[in-house]
Design a protein around this motif. Structure first.
Motif, short mmCIF file in Angstrom:
data_model
loop_
_atom_site.label_atom_id
_atom_site.label_comp_id
_atom_site.label_asym_id
_atom_site.label_seq_id
_atom_site.Cartn_x
_atom_site.Cartn_y
_atom_site.Cartn_z
N ALA A 1 11.68 14.27 -6.27
CA ALA A 1 11.67 13.59 -4.98
C ALA A 1 12.48 12.29 -5.06
CB ALA A 1 10.25 13.30 -4.55
N GLU A 2 12.78 11.71 -3.91
CA GLU A 2 13.63 10.50 -3.87
C GLU A 2 12.96 9.41 -3.03
OE1 GLU A 2 17.91 9.09 -1.88
OE2 GLU A 2 17.23 11.18 -1.74
N LEU A 3 12.88 8.21 -3.57
CA LEU A 3 12.31 7.10 -2.81
C LEU A 3 13.36 6.56 -1.84
CD1 LEU A 3 9.92 4.42 -4.12
CD2 LEU A 3 11.68 3.79 -2.48
N VAL A 4 12.97 6.45 -0.58
CA VAL A 4 13.86 5.94 0.48
C VAL A 4 13.32 4.60 0.95
CG1 VAL A 4 14.89 6.38 2.73
CG2 VAL A 4 14.41 8.30 1.17
N ALA A 5 13.99 3.52 0.57
CA ALA A 5 13.52 2.17 0.90
C ALA A 5 14.05 1.74 2.27
CB ALA A 5 13.96 1.18 -0.17
N ARG A 6 13.12 1.42 3.18
CA ARG A 6 13.48 0.89 4.49
C ARG A 6 12.75 -0.44 4.69
NH1 ARG A 6 12.52 6.59 5.94
NH2 ARG A 6 14.54 7.65 6.10
N GLN A 7 12.64 -0.87 5.94
CA GLN A 7 12.15 -2.22 6.23
C GLN A 7 10.66 -2.41 5.89
OE1 GLN A 7 14.03 -0.50 8.35
NE2 GLN A 7 15.92 -1.72 8.48
N SER A 8 9.86 -1.36 5.93
CA SER A 8 8.42 -1.55 5.79
C SER A 8 7.98 -2.04 4.42
CB SER A 8 7.66 -0.25 6.13
OG SER A 8 7.82 0.69 5.10
N MET B 1 0.84 -1.20 0.00
CA MET B 1 0.00 0.00 0.00
C MET B 1 0.87 1.25 0.00
SD MET B 1 -3.11 1.07 2.56
CE MET B 1 -4.30 0.15 1.57
N PHE B 2 0.40 2.27 -0.73
CA PHE B 2 1.04 3.58 -0.75
C PHE B 2 0.15 4.56 0.00
CE2 PHE B 2 1.59 7.64 -3.39
CZ PHE B 2 2.60 8.13 -2.56
N ALA B 3 0.70 5.16 1.07
CA ALA B 3 -0.02 6.20 1.83
C ALA B 3 0.50 7.56 1.40
CB ALA B 3 0.20 6.00 3.33
N VAL B 4 -0.41 8.50 1.12
CA VAL B 4 0.01 9.79 0.56
C VAL B 4 0.71 10.69 1.56
CG1 VAL B 4 -1.72 9.81 -1.27
CG2 VAL B 4 -2.26 10.82 0.96
N SER B 5 0.78 10.29 2.83
CA SER B 5 1.58 11.02 3.81
C SER B 5 2.10 10.03 4.85
CB SER B 5 0.77 12.12 4.49
OG SER B 5 -0.02 11.61 5.55
N ASP B 6 3.22 10.39 5.46
CA ASP B 6 3.80 9.52 6.48
C ASP B 6 2.89 9.39 7.70
OD1 ASP B 6 6.11 9.06 4.99
OD2 ASP B 6 7.15 10.79 5.85
N LEU B 7 2.18 10.46 8.05
CA LEU B 7 1.29 10.40 9.20
C LEU B 7 0.20 9.36 9.00
CD1 LEU B 7 0.92 14.20 10.07
CD2 LEU B 7 2.37 12.50 11.19
N LEU B 8 -0.36 9.30 7.78
CA LEU B 8 -1.35 8.26 7.48
C LEU B 8 -0.71 6.88 7.57
CD1 LEU B 8 -3.30 9.80 4.45
CD2 LEU B 8 -4.06 9.62 6.82
N ALA B 9 0.52 6.76 7.10
CA ALA B 9 1.22 5.47 7.15
C ALA B 9 1.44 5.02 8.59
CB ALA B 9 2.55 5.57 6.41
N PHE B 10 1.72 5.96 9.49
CA PHE B 10 1.88 5.60 10.90
C PHE B 10 0.59 4.99 11.45
CE2 PHE B 10 5.09 9.32 11.44
CZ PHE B 10 6.04 8.60 10.73
N GLY B 11 -0.53 5.57 11.07
CA GLY B 11 -1.81 5.01 11.50
C GLY B 11 -2.03 3.63 10.92
N ALA B 12 -1.62 3.43 9.67
CA ALA B 12 -1.75 2.12 9.03
C ALA B 12 -0.92 1.07 9.76
CB ALA B 12 -1.32 2.20 7.57
N ILE B 13 0.28 1.43 10.17
CA ILE B 13 1.15 0.50 10.91
C ILE B 13 0.47 0.07 12.21
CG2 ILE B 13 3.30 0.33 12.23
CD1 ILE B 13 4.64 2.03 10.07
N ARG B 14 -0.12 1.03 12.91
CA ARG B 14 -0.78 0.71 14.18
C ARG B 14 -1.96 -0.24 13.98
NH1 ARG B 14 -4.40 3.74 17.75
NH2 ARG B 14 -4.28 5.56 16.39
N ALA B 15 -2.76 0.03 12.95
CA ALA B 15 -3.91 -0.82 12.68
C ALA B 15 -3.48 -2.23 12.32
CB ALA B 15 -4.73 -0.23 11.54
N GLY C 1 -2.53 -8.21 14.25
CA GLY C 1 -1.57 -9.28 14.16
C GLY C 1 -0.94 -9.45 12.79
N LEU C 2 -0.99 -8.42 11.95
CA LEU C 2 -0.41 -8.52 10.62
C LEU C 2 1.06 -8.14 10.65
CD1 LEU C 2 -3.28 -6.88 8.53
CD2 LEU C 2 -2.81 -9.32 8.85
N ARG C 3 1.82 -8.84 9.83
CA ARG C 3 3.26 -8.56 9.75
C ARG C 3 3.52 -7.54 8.64
NH1 ARG C 3 5.45 -13.58 7.75
NH2 ARG C 3 3.35 -13.71 6.83
N ILE C 4 4.47 -6.64 8.92
CA ILE C 4 4.89 -5.64 7.95
C ILE C 4 6.38 -5.85 7.68
CG2 ILE C 4 4.96 -3.16 7.43
CD1 ILE C 4 3.10 -2.79 9.89
N PRO C 5 6.75 -6.23 6.48
CA PRO C 5 5.96 -6.29 5.24
C PRO C 5 5.43 -7.69 4.90
CG PRO C 5 8.26 -6.46 4.71
CD PRO C 5 8.19 -6.38 6.20
#
Length: 338
Positions: free
Chosen positions: A325-332, A246-260, A265-269
């Protein structure tokens, strides 16, 4: 003590005193020394308004956080842009004047009148959603304006924004190259020009790669807040038809997605990969660290300052600048850049 009293004591005009304050050369040395002596003896310190009488410049730049929603002093992206802008415009000798928009959409909210009252030399307009009409009046005025994430059209206006279409294209391409085929989108439900640009480009890039544009994988938050991103993704999870990424249009929305996802019990990624947008500092400290698209806030702020300075001093014509802009790939997202 004021400039008029100094002029009367020295037997000269207010304009002459103003010229002396601003170091103009067309004043006789005897007159200059007489005025300076009176200023010294009386302890008079020229006010900013006195200094503008001859130069017609206040060395003030207005800062307008436009829009009812999203744009504010606590927004991580805009804070970085303004800090960069402040540093560069300060080098040019300007101070910032921050305008409040607490009278939003009321007759009292008149940015143009307030800018004229304070005699600002120019304005930077930081865009949110649902921009008030008085912002457009300011844009169409003779006051030089530079917009960030807002397309200005005035003859004395320019604007800068990230390449929002490429932001989405980079995300889809990265996920596709790393094996993801079912890709969802987390946006906001109300109209936002920036979010619309990202969503439209996201849909078109999915089609370019022959991927499904599944309506069930498109979910929307009521705003950009983490809590509402959490609610939107929670509803998606409870429906049971998850995308692979999933692509979240802002990091703040992504933080909420991680919590949900964690609450269910879902694993990311492992169960679903996630990429945000903005690369705010907190992305490095989420668990897992959030992959995101980094907007060059330092460059945007500096460009805004330099362009506005050139427009104020009539050294350039207004234009539009798009910043990569630059894509920054991390663990998620589970993968590194190919």
């Amino acid at each position: 003590m004021n400039i008029k009293m100094i002029a009367q004591m020295a037997g000269v005009s207010v304009a002459t005193v103003s010229k002396i304050i601003n170091n103009y050369s067309d004043v006789g040395e005897e007159t200059r020394q007489r005025v300076l002596k009176i200023m010294d003896e009386t302890g008079y310190k020229p006010s900013s308004s006195a200094k503008t009488l001859a130069t017609k410049k206040s060395n003030l730049i207005g800062v307008v956080f436009a829009g009812e929603l999203n744009s504010d002093l606590n927004h991580p992206f805009f804070v970085k842009v303004i800090n960069s802008f402040k540093k560069q415009i300060g080098v040019f000798g300007y101070d910032l004047l921050l305008f409040s928009n607490e009278n939003f959409f009321s007759e009292k909210e008149d940015y143009l009148a307030r800018c004229r009252h304070f005699q600002v030399d120019g304005c930077i307009i930081i865009a949110g959603d649902q921009v008030e009409p008085s912002v457009h009046q300011l844009d169409q005025s003779d006051i030089p304006c530079i917009g960030v994430d807002i397309k200005l059209s005035g003859k004395n206006s320019a604007y800068i924004m990230s390449d929002n279409e490429k932001i989405s294209a980079k995300v889809v391409e990265h996920l596709y190259l790393n094996g993801y085929r079912k890709i969802g989108f987390l946006g906001i439900e109300r109209h936002s020009e920036i979010t619309s640009l990202r969503e439209n480009a996201f849909r078109e890039t999915l089609k370019t790669f022959g991927l499904a544009v599944n309506p069930d994988w498109f979910v929307y938050s009521s705003d950009y807040e983490e809590e509402n991103g959490y609610r939107a993704v929670k509803q998606l999870i409870e429906k049971g038809a998850l995308p692979e990424a999933m692509f979240a249009v802002s990091d703040l929305l992504a933080f909420g997605a991680i919590r949900a996802m964690k609450e269910h019990g879902l694993r990311i990624p492992g169960d679903m990969a996630l990429i945000g947008c903005d690369d705010i500092d907190a992305c490095r400290y989420t668990d897992p660290a959030l992959s995101t698209v980094k907007q060059d806030t330092e460059k945007i702020g500096r460009l805004a300052a330099m362009m506005l300075y050139d427009m104020v001093n009539k050294q350039m014509d207004p234009s539009a600048i798009v910043v990569e802009a630059e894509l920054v790939a991390r663990q998620s997202c589970g993968k590194t850049l190919p």
